[in-house]
Design a protein around this motif. Structure first.
Motif, mmCIF file in Angstrom:
data_model
loop_
_atom_site.group_PDB
_atom_site.id
_atom_site.type_symbol
_atom_site.label_atom_id
_atom_site.label_comp_id
_atom_site.label_asym_id
_atom_site.label_seq_id
_atom_site.Cartn_x
_atom_site.Cartn_y
_atom_site.Cartn_z
ATOM 1 N N PHE A 21 126.773 3.903 -4.308
ATOM 2 C CA PHE A 21 126.282 4.953 -5.203
ATOM 3 C C PHE A 21 125.916 4.435 -6.593
ATOM 4 N N PHE A 22 126.655 3.487 -7.108
ATOM 5 C CA PHE A 22 126.456 3.099 -8.498
ATOM 6 C C PHE A 22 125.591 1.857 -8.660
ATOM 7 N N LEU A 23 125.806 0.834 -7.874
ATOM 8 C CA LEU A 23 125.048 -0.409 -8.021
ATOM 9 C C LEU A 23 123.737 -0.346 -7.245
ATOM 10 N N GLN A 24 122.752 -1.007 -7.766
ATOM 11 C CA GLN A 24 121.434 -1.019 -7.133
ATOM 12 C C GLN A 24 121.436 -1.927 -5.908
ATOM 13 N N GLU A 25 120.705 -1.486 -4.888
ATOM 14 C CA GLU A 25 120.551 -2.209 -3.624
ATOM 15 C C GLU A 25 121.909 -2.589 -3.030
ATOM 16 N N ARG A 26 122.833 -1.622 -3.051
ATOM 17 C CA ARG A 26 124.155 -1.751 -2.437
ATOM 18 C C ARG A 26 124.938 -2.976 -2.936
ATOM 19 N N GLY A 27 124.896 -3.160 -4.225
ATOM 20 C CA GLY A 27 125.698 -4.208 -4.826
ATOM 21 C C GLY A 27 125.044 -5.560 -4.909
ATOM 22 N N TRP B 134 122.665 -6.394 -6.939
ATOM 23 C CA TRP B 134 122.478 -6.688 -8.355
ATOM 24 C C TRP B 134 123.537 -5.949 -9.156
ATOM 25 N N LEU B 135 123.968 -6.574 -10.235
ATOM 26 C CA LEU B 135 124.945 -5.940 -11.116
ATOM 27 C C LEU B 135 124.216 -5.055 -12.122
ATOM 28 N N ALA B 136 123.594 -4.022 -11.580
ATOM 29 C CA ALA B 136 122.830 -3.080 -12.393
ATOM 30 C C ALA B 136 123.117 -1.672 -11.889
ATOM 31 N N LEU B 137 123.410 -0.745 -12.794
ATOM 32 C CA LEU B 137 123.782 0.611 -12.430
ATOM 33 C C LEU B 137 122.554 1.482 -12.205
ATOM 34 N N ASN B 138 122.641 2.344 -11.201
ATOM 35 C CA ASN B 138 121.587 3.321 -10.971
ATOM 36 C C ASN B 138 121.611 4.421 -12.032
ATOM 37 N N ASN B 139 122.831 4.868 -12.339
ATOM 38 C CA ASN B 139 122.984 5.948 -13.306
ATOM 39 C C ASN B 139 124.211 5.652 -14.175
ATOM 40 N N PRO B 140 124.019 5.048 -15.334
ATOM 41 C CA PRO B 140 125.165 4.714 -16.192
ATOM 42 C C PRO B 140 125.987 5.921 -16.607
ATOM 43 N N ARG B 141 125.343 7.078 -16.835
ATOM 44 C CA ARG B 141 126.092 8.270 -17.251
ATOM 45 C C ARG B 141 127.015 8.760 -16.140
ATOM 46 N N ALA B 142 126.508 8.785 -14.907
ATOM 47 C CA ALA B 142 127.350 9.191 -13.790
ATOM 48 C C ALA B 142 128.516 8.227 -13.603
ATOM 49 N N TYR B 143 128.258 6.958 -13.809
ATOM 50 C CA TYR B 143 129.323 5.953 -13.697
ATOM 51 C C TYR B 143 130.366 6.149 -14.800
ATOM 52 N N ALA B 144 129.921 6.460 -16.003
ATOM 53 C CA ALA B 144 130.859 6.692 -17.105
ATOM 54 C C ALA B 144 131.733 7.910 -16.833
ATOM 55 N N ILE B 145 131.140 8.967 -16.284
ATOM 56 C CA ILE B 145 131.921 10.163 -15.929
ATOM 57 C C ILE B 145 132.928 9.833 -14.830
ATOM 58 N N PHE B 146 132.509 9.040 -13.851
ATOM 59 C CA PHE B 146 133.393 8.652 -12.763
ATOM 60 C C PHE B 146 134.589 7.850 -13.294
ATOM 61 N N VAL B 147 134.320 6.932 -14.208
ATOM 62 C CA VAL B 147 135.408 6.135 -14.788
ATOM 63 C C VAL B 147 136.359 7.023 -15.578
#
Length: 237
Positions: free
Chosen positions: A141-147, A149-162
């Motif tokens: 869900f968070f990393l692009q191309e299933r991990g 690359w170390l790049a987030l698809n949605n940084p805001r959603a990741y911040a809320i999840f954390v």
């Protein structure tokens, strides 16, 4: 078997004790042999890396040339001492585990153990599910191309999840701290025969006397047996 020591005490040696003694001896002997072989291989590869200039860990631990020379003089004695101490400690720990298991199986009814298991199973289950849930979310869900690359698809959603999982992770972290302690104790025990292997952190490895001694050995060995240096000196002569 009963061994009488007079009227003061009587020592009873059961068959299970003999079995535990034999199993503990074989286990400790096997672990020490494996650690010896791994230690010799580690010395070989570490020296090759230091010959090529790729490893500076030993140099960071040794504070001076005098410390390196002093550590090298202690290396062989420490190697044997750590091996003997490791054998004794591994044997004692494994024999204690065998004895505890025997006492639990033979003397403690299952009705007393069942409530403890019923309390531990949900805690372990929640811990495992939480770790798997975080891993799946990070990968799919968070990393692009299933991990890949170390790049987030949605940084805001990741911040809320954390933020949401932070409070639960405090509880999970408390349990993992205990697991870390147990793993550290078990690892230190199993790797006790390895004088050059330290379970301390990088910043406090110099307080591990065995590791400091092995670091001095590496420094002296590299300085006096470096094949390129020896060949160069031979050409000069």
């Amino acid at each position: 078997t009963t061994i009488s020591t007079g009227s003061l005490a009587e020592l009873r040696i059961l068959d299970v004790h003999l079995i535990g003694f034999v199993l503990s001896t074989v286990f400790a002997y096997a672990i020490c042999n494996v650690q010896c072989l791994l230690g010799l291989r580690s010395i070989k590869y570490d020296l090759l890396k230091m010959y090529k200039g790729r490893s500076r860990v030993a140099a960071a631990v040794v504070s001076s040339n005098v410390a390196a020379c002093n550590g090298n003089s202690h290396f062989t004695g420490f190697l044997v001492g750590f091996l003997i101490n490791g054998f004794v400690l591994i044997f004692a720990a494994f024999f204690l585990i065998c004895t505890i298991i025997y006492l639990l199986v033979e003397l403690v009814p299952f009705e007393y153990i069942k409530p403890i298991l019923l309390k531990l199973v949900p805690v372990v289950t929640v811990l495992v599910v939480k770790l798997l849930f975080n891993f799946v979310c990070s990968k799919f869900f968070f990393l692009q191309e299933r991990g890949r690359w170390l790049a987030l698809n949605n940084p805001r959603a990741y911040a809320i999840f954390v933020y949401v999982t932070f409070f639960f992770d405090c509880f999970v972290g408390t349990l993992n701290a205990l697991v870390r302690l147990v793993i550290g104790l078990a690892g230190s025990l199993l790797f006790m025969p390895r004088v050059g292997y330290s379970f301390l952190g990088r910043q406090i490895q110099r307080f591990d006397t065995g590791y400091s001694v092995s670091a001095g050995y590496y420094q002296m060995e590299v300085m006096h047996s470096h094949p390129v240096v020896i060949t160069f000196c031979a050409l000069l002569y």
